[in-house]
Scaffold this motif. Structure first.
Motif, PDB file in Angstrom:
ATOM      1  N   ASP A 222      49.366 -52.941  -8.283  1.00  0.00           N
ATOM      2  CA  ASP A 222      48.654 -51.757  -9.007  1.00  0.00           C
ATOM      3  C   ASP A 222      48.535 -50.177  -8.138  1.00  0.00           C
ATOM      4  O   ASP A 222      48.354 -50.480  -7.017  1.00  0.00           O
ATOM      5  CB  ASP A 222      46.977 -52.312  -9.481  1.00  0.00           C
ATOM      6  N   GLY A 223      48.756 -49.296  -9.021  1.00  0.00           N
ATOM      7  CA  GLY A 223      48.558 -47.877  -8.151  1.00  0.00           C
ATOM      8  C   GLY A 223      50.120 -47.522  -7.808  1.00  0.00           C
ATOM      9  O   GLY A 223      50.059 -46.240  -7.418  1.00  0.00           O
ATOM     10  N   LYS A 226      53.982 -47.779 -11.960  1.00  0.00           N
ATOM     11  CA  LYS A 226      55.029 -48.502 -13.071  1.00  0.00           C
ATOM     12  C   LYS A 226      55.201 -48.045 -14.244  1.00  0.00           C
ATOM     13  O   LYS A 226      56.210 -47.415 -14.895  1.00  0.00           O
ATOM     14  CB  LYS A 226      54.821 -49.925 -13.084  1.00  0.00           C
ATOM     15  N   SER A 227      54.093 -47.738 -14.831  1.00  0.00           N
ATOM     16  CA  SER A 227      53.742 -47.196 -16.206  1.00  0.00           C
ATOM     17  C   SER A 227      54.339 -45.620 -16.350  1.00  0.00           C
ATOM     18  O   SER A 227      54.926 -45.401 -17.362  1.00  0.00           O
ATOM     19  CB  SER A 227      52.269 -47.364 -16.946  1.00  0.00           C
ATOM     20  N   ARG A 296      56.460 -53.787 -15.425  1.00  0.00           N
ATOM     21  CA  ARG A 296      56.290 -55.216 -14.797  1.00  0.00           C
ATOM     22  C   ARG A 296      57.311 -56.257 -14.831  1.00  0.00           C
ATOM     23  O   ARG A 296      57.812 -56.450 -16.044  1.00  0.00           O
ATOM     24  CB  ARG A 296      54.678 -55.869 -15.292  1.00  0.00           C
ATOM     25  N   LYS A 342      43.781 -46.367  -7.563  1.00  0.00           N
ATOM     26  CA  LYS A 342      43.170 -47.391  -8.522  1.00  0.00           C
ATOM     27  C   LYS A 342      41.515 -47.834  -8.056  1.00  0.00           C
ATOM     28  O   LYS A 342      40.943 -48.188  -9.107  1.00  0.00           O
ATOM     29  CB  LYS A 342      43.958 -48.149  -9.249  1.00  0.00           C
ATOM     30  N   GLU A 344      41.090 -51.003  -7.264  1.00  0.00           N
ATOM     31  CA  GLU A 344      40.871 -52.281  -8.057  1.00  0.00           C
ATOM     32  C   GLU A 344      40.995 -53.396  -7.387  1.00  0.00           C
ATOM     33  O   GLU A 344      40.354 -54.414  -7.300  1.00  0.00           O
ATOM     34  CB  GLU A 344      42.049 -52.347  -9.229  1.00  0.00           C
ATOM     35  N   TYR A 345      42.203 -53.221  -6.248  1.00  0.00           N
ATOM     36  CA  TYR A 345      42.385 -54.084  -5.369  1.00  0.00           C
ATOM     37  C   TYR A 345      42.021 -53.651  -3.925  1.00  0.00           C
ATOM     38  O   TYR A 345      42.479 -52.579  -3.606  1.00  0.00           O
ATOM     39  CB  TYR A 345      43.703 -54.918  -5.565  1.00  0.00           C
TER      40      TYR A 345
END
Length: 411
Positions: A222-223, A226-227, A296, A342, A344-345
């Motif tokens: 994440d971060g 990719k999108s 992904r 992000k 998140e992690y």
């Protein structure tokens, strides 16, 4: 291999206000007898074309023209018609590829030619033949010319009597083509018809035996963007389909009705079935010539280190939809900087996930490009990935890379 032609063409685009004008002037210089059958209205073709592609009739000097197009970065795309050679150039920053069709003779449909001569001089007649015999449809002609052929003035020697008008109103191009044959506007070229059908047969064989598109997968924590990269690839001058391989955008009706009341094992099984359906969906589009981008990677859930019975069963199920893609981009970078994006992690968690991705890539060798998204800004990442995807797609659809037997039949 394509770097120099790309740079040369991009420089030419910058130097000239109209790139198609530049191409047409050079073709005319190399083949003075060349005729512009269809193209942008500003170039005064026999028939103007809204698509802005060039249809050029080159009776002599075609080899010099082909060499020029190749130097400009164009590559030949398979066209089953025996009298056309299609050349395309794709680059970032343009919505559609530049396309030049070289005609060895002016022909229509599967193998008709105008009875008036080598080039149809009347623009309305040329539009009529393009609409009817080339399969555009009678509505195409009426939209371009403001009504049916008999409404806005004569069309040379062609007269649409009551019978011809009745056939036109039916909108069946086959019937109108027969009428044009009876009226002597076009005549069949049997040799060309046979050659075209022969080439179409090999063209279908080529489509059945080869995946003409490309499957591209983006792998990263994440971060890594990719999108954003997947969204940017939609702008490539080629047909692009983006498929998300995460826990959203479900394709199956069963997955859409899954809720928390269902047993966890059932939900996991149905979810993997949904991923399998998405992958088959992408594979079908790739067979048809599309660039399929997986947001992904399909293989990111594989874990070759599983030793328990349940873990092995899960691994075998995941393998069903994780067969290799054509090209993988592993997006990575400094984990502290990725965490800030992000949050998140934690950086250590991102590192552990990325190490698992690395183990997957090592265990299942596949074409992979590692991209540092921290050392390179997002625009440069999009540009570099876009160029690599276009170059790989060009290899797939270029006539120069056809199998030997089919290439011999079609060249």
């Amino acid at each position: 291999m394509v770097a120099n032609p790309l740079n040369q063409t991009e420089a030419a685009v910058e130097k000239t206000e109209d790139y198609y004008r530049f191409i047409w002037i050079q073709i005319k210089r190399l083949a003075p007898d060349a005729a512009l059958l269809r193209g942008p209205e500003r170039l005064n073709p026999v028939q103007s074309s809204s698509s802005a592609d060039l249809d050029v009739l080159v009776v002599g000097g075609s080899e010099a023209v082909k060499a020029f197009l190749k130097d400009q970065g164009f590559y030949r795309v398979l066209k089953p018609h025996a009298y056309i050679e299609r050349f395309q150039f794709r680059t970032l920053g343009i919505p559609e590829p530049y396309t030049v069709d070289l005609y060895t003779a002016e022909r229509w449909g599967p193998g008709f030619r105008s009875s008036a001569g080598q080039v149809t001089s009347d623009a309305r007649t040329a539009c009529l033949l393009h609409a009817v015999v080339d399969g555009k449809g009678t509505k195409y002609f009426e939209q371009r010319e403001g009504g049916p052929p008999w409404r806005n003035g004569p069309m040379g020697d062609l007269k649409f009597g009551p019978f011809g008008q009745a056939l036109w109103r039916k909108g069946n191009t086959t019937l109108v083509t027969l009428y044009l044959l009876l009226m002597g506007v076009i005549v069949p070229d049997l040799r060309m018809i046979i050659r075209t059908q022969y080439r179409r047969l090999f063209y279908r064989v080529w489509q059945l035996t080869r995946k003409t598109g490309l499957e591209v997968a983006l792998l990263g924590v994440d971060g890594t963007g990719k999108s954003s990269v997947a969204g940017a690839l939609r702008g490539l001058p080629a047909p692009v389909k983006v498929i998300y391989m995460g826990p959203h955008d479900y394709q199956t009706r069963a997955m859409r009705f899954m809720d928390q009341k269902r047993p966890l094992s059932i939900r996991r099984l149905v979810y993997r079935y949904d991923l399998f359906v998405r992958r088959v969906y992408g594979w079908v589009f790739a067979r048809r010539g599309w660039i399929v981008v997986y947001d992904r990677h399909p293989a990111e859930r594989l874990d070759p280190r599983q030793r328990s019975l349940i873990g092995r069963a899960k691994y075998l199920i995941d393998r069903l939809y994780a067969w290799p893609v054509d090209l993988t981009f592993w997006l990575t970078g400094d984990y502290s900087a990725l965490y800030i994006r992000k949050k998140e992690y934690l950086p250590d968690e991102l590192r552990a996930i990325d190490q698992r991705f690395q183990a997957i890539l090592a265990c299942y060798p596949m074409p992979c490009e590692k991209v540092d998204v921290i050392k390179n800004d997002l625009d440069s990442v999009r540009t570099s990935i876009g160029k690599m995807v276009l170059a790989k797609h060009q290899e797939r659809i270029s006539v120069g890379n056809l199998p030997g037997l089919i290439k011999a039949a079609l060249m």
